[in-house]
Design a protein around this motif. Structure first.
Motif, mmCIF file in Angstrom:
data_model
loop_
_atom_site.group_PDB
_atom_site.id
_atom_site.type_symbol
_atom_site.label_atom_id
_atom_site.label_comp_id
_atom_site.label_asym_id
_atom_site.label_seq_id
_atom_site.Cartn_x
_atom_site.Cartn_y
_atom_site.Cartn_z
ATOM 1 N N LEU A 1 -8.072 7.510 7.075
ATOM 2 C CA LEU A 1 -7.674 8.038 5.943
ATOM 3 C C LEU A 1 -8.427 7.894 4.700
ATOM 4 C CD1 LEU A 1 -3.727 9.666 6.446
ATOM 5 C CD2 LEU A 1 -6.250 10.991 6.698
ATOM 6 N N GLY A 2 -9.104 6.451 5.216
ATOM 7 C CA GLY A 2 -9.741 5.589 3.917
ATOM 8 C C GLY A 2 -8.996 5.151 2.994
ATOM 9 N N ILE A 3 -7.404 5.471 3.028
ATOM 10 C CA ILE A 3 -6.309 4.023 2.743
ATOM 11 C C ILE A 3 -6.656 2.685 2.272
ATOM 12 C CG2 ILE A 3 -3.498 3.727 2.507
ATOM 13 C CD1 ILE A 3 -3.301 6.519 3.416
ATOM 14 N N MET A 4 -7.344 2.149 4.080
ATOM 15 C CA MET A 4 -6.940 0.908 3.938
ATOM 16 C C MET A 4 -8.113 0.370 2.945
ATOM 17 S SD MET A 4 -5.277 -1.502 4.076
ATOM 18 C CE MET A 4 -3.480 -1.616 5.077
ATOM 19 N N VAL B 1 0.499 -1.115 0.412
ATOM 20 C CA VAL B 1 0.229 -0.070 -0.342
ATOM 21 C C VAL B 1 0.885 1.132 0.052
ATOM 22 C CG1 VAL B 1 -1.742 1.239 1.462
ATOM 23 C CG2 VAL B 1 -1.462 -1.617 1.311
ATOM 24 N N ILE B 2 0.882 2.143 -0.777
ATOM 25 C CA ILE B 2 1.568 3.110 -1.119
ATOM 26 C C ILE B 2 1.023 4.283 -1.317
ATOM 27 C CG2 ILE B 2 3.524 4.581 -2.764
ATOM 28 C CD1 ILE B 2 4.059 1.162 -3.928
ATOM 29 N N ALA C 1 -9.488 2.035 0.297
ATOM 30 C CA ALA C 1 -9.041 1.863 -1.066
ATOM 31 C C ALA C 1 -8.356 0.985 -1.241
ATOM 32 C CB ALA C 1 -8.925 3.142 -1.440
ATOM 33 N N ALA C 2 -7.591 0.575 -0.320
ATOM 34 C CA ALA C 2 -6.508 -1.214 -0.924
ATOM 35 C C ALA C 2 -7.003 -1.883 -0.005
ATOM 36 C CB ALA C 2 -5.398 -0.633 0.571
ATOM 37 N N VAL C 3 -8.075 -2.480 -0.290
ATOM 38 C CA VAL C 3 -8.904 -3.978 0.539
ATOM 39 C C VAL C 3 -9.444 -4.077 -1.145
ATOM 40 C CG1 VAL C 3 -10.468 -4.729 1.397
ATOM 41 C CG2 VAL C 3 -8.736 -4.476 3.229
ATOM 42 N N GLY C 4 -10.292 -2.690 -1.562
ATOM 43 C CA GLY C 4 -11.006 -2.354 -2.415
ATOM 44 C C GLY C 4 -10.295 -3.409 -4.383
ATOM 45 N N GLN D 1 -16.919 -4.460 5.531
ATOM 46 C CA GLN D 1 -18.043 -3.640 5.200
ATOM 47 C C GLN D 1 -18.147 -3.240 4.380
ATOM 48 O OE1 GLN D 1 -19.588 -2.964 9.381
ATOM 49 N NE2 GLN D 1 -20.125 -5.192 10.075
ATOM 50 N N LYS D 2 -17.326 -1.756 4.393
ATOM 51 C CA LYS D 2 -17.813 -1.099 3.048
ATOM 52 C C LYS D 2 -16.757 -1.493 2.379
ATOM 53 C CE LYS D 2 -16.322 3.008 6.188
ATOM 54 N NZ LYS D 2 -15.373 4.557 6.229
ATOM 55 N N ASN D 3 -16.018 -2.654 1.448
ATOM 56 C CA ASN D 3 -16.040 -3.487 1.494
ATOM 57 C C ASN D 3 -16.791 -4.374 0.246
ATOM 58 O OD1 ASN D 3 -13.829 -2.514 -0.581
ATOM 59 N ND2 ASN D 3 -12.721 -2.023 1.076
#
Length: 128
Positions: free
Chosen positions: A67-70, A32-33, A72-75, A106-108
């Motif tokens: 920050l929502g990073i993870m 994750v960058i 997005a990364a999991v998605g 859950q978001k994913n």
């Protein structure tokens, strides 16, 4: 938390680097960058009972939480698992259904499956 997830704490920087390098050699680990800095990883572990079923695990440096990073990364990693690994099902365990990690799942599209009587973790399932 780490024990419940099957991880162990490293005692020094060298051990941490060795563990990180071993993870990178596996084809199922993605970095994750964020802003040109490695801030975490998402990894898949094949389920021994089904070649299209994988456990997903992820870690993010604390400075980058909320920050929502993870999410997005999991998605993105889930999409890669479907495309590259022909994944049909993913699963993960978290300490509690109210945790930030559970919210990422859950978001994913992961659904909680109940609490383990053994260790109190919650299992989440995603099916494509």
């Amino acid at each position: 938390m780490a024990d419940a997830a099957g991880f162990w704490a490293v005692e020094d920087k060298f051990a941490g680097q060795m563990m990180f390098q071993a993870a990178l050699r596996r084809q199922l680990t993605y970095l994750v960058i964020y802003k040109q800095q490695i801030v975490g990883s998402v990894a898949f572990e094949a389920d021994g009972t089904n070649t299209h079923r994988f456990e997903i695990g992820y870690v993010l440096l604390a400075d980058f939480w909320n920050l929502g990073i993870m999410t997005a990364a999991v998605g993105q990693a889930t999409k890669l698992a479907v495309e590259d690994l022909l994944c049909q099902e993913l699963w993960a365990k978290v300490a509690t259904v109210d945790s930030a990690s559970a919210k990422v799942l859950q978001k994913n599209g992961f659904k909680p499956q109940g609490v383990s009587q053994l260790d109190g973790t919650v299992k989440f399932i995603w099916q494509g």
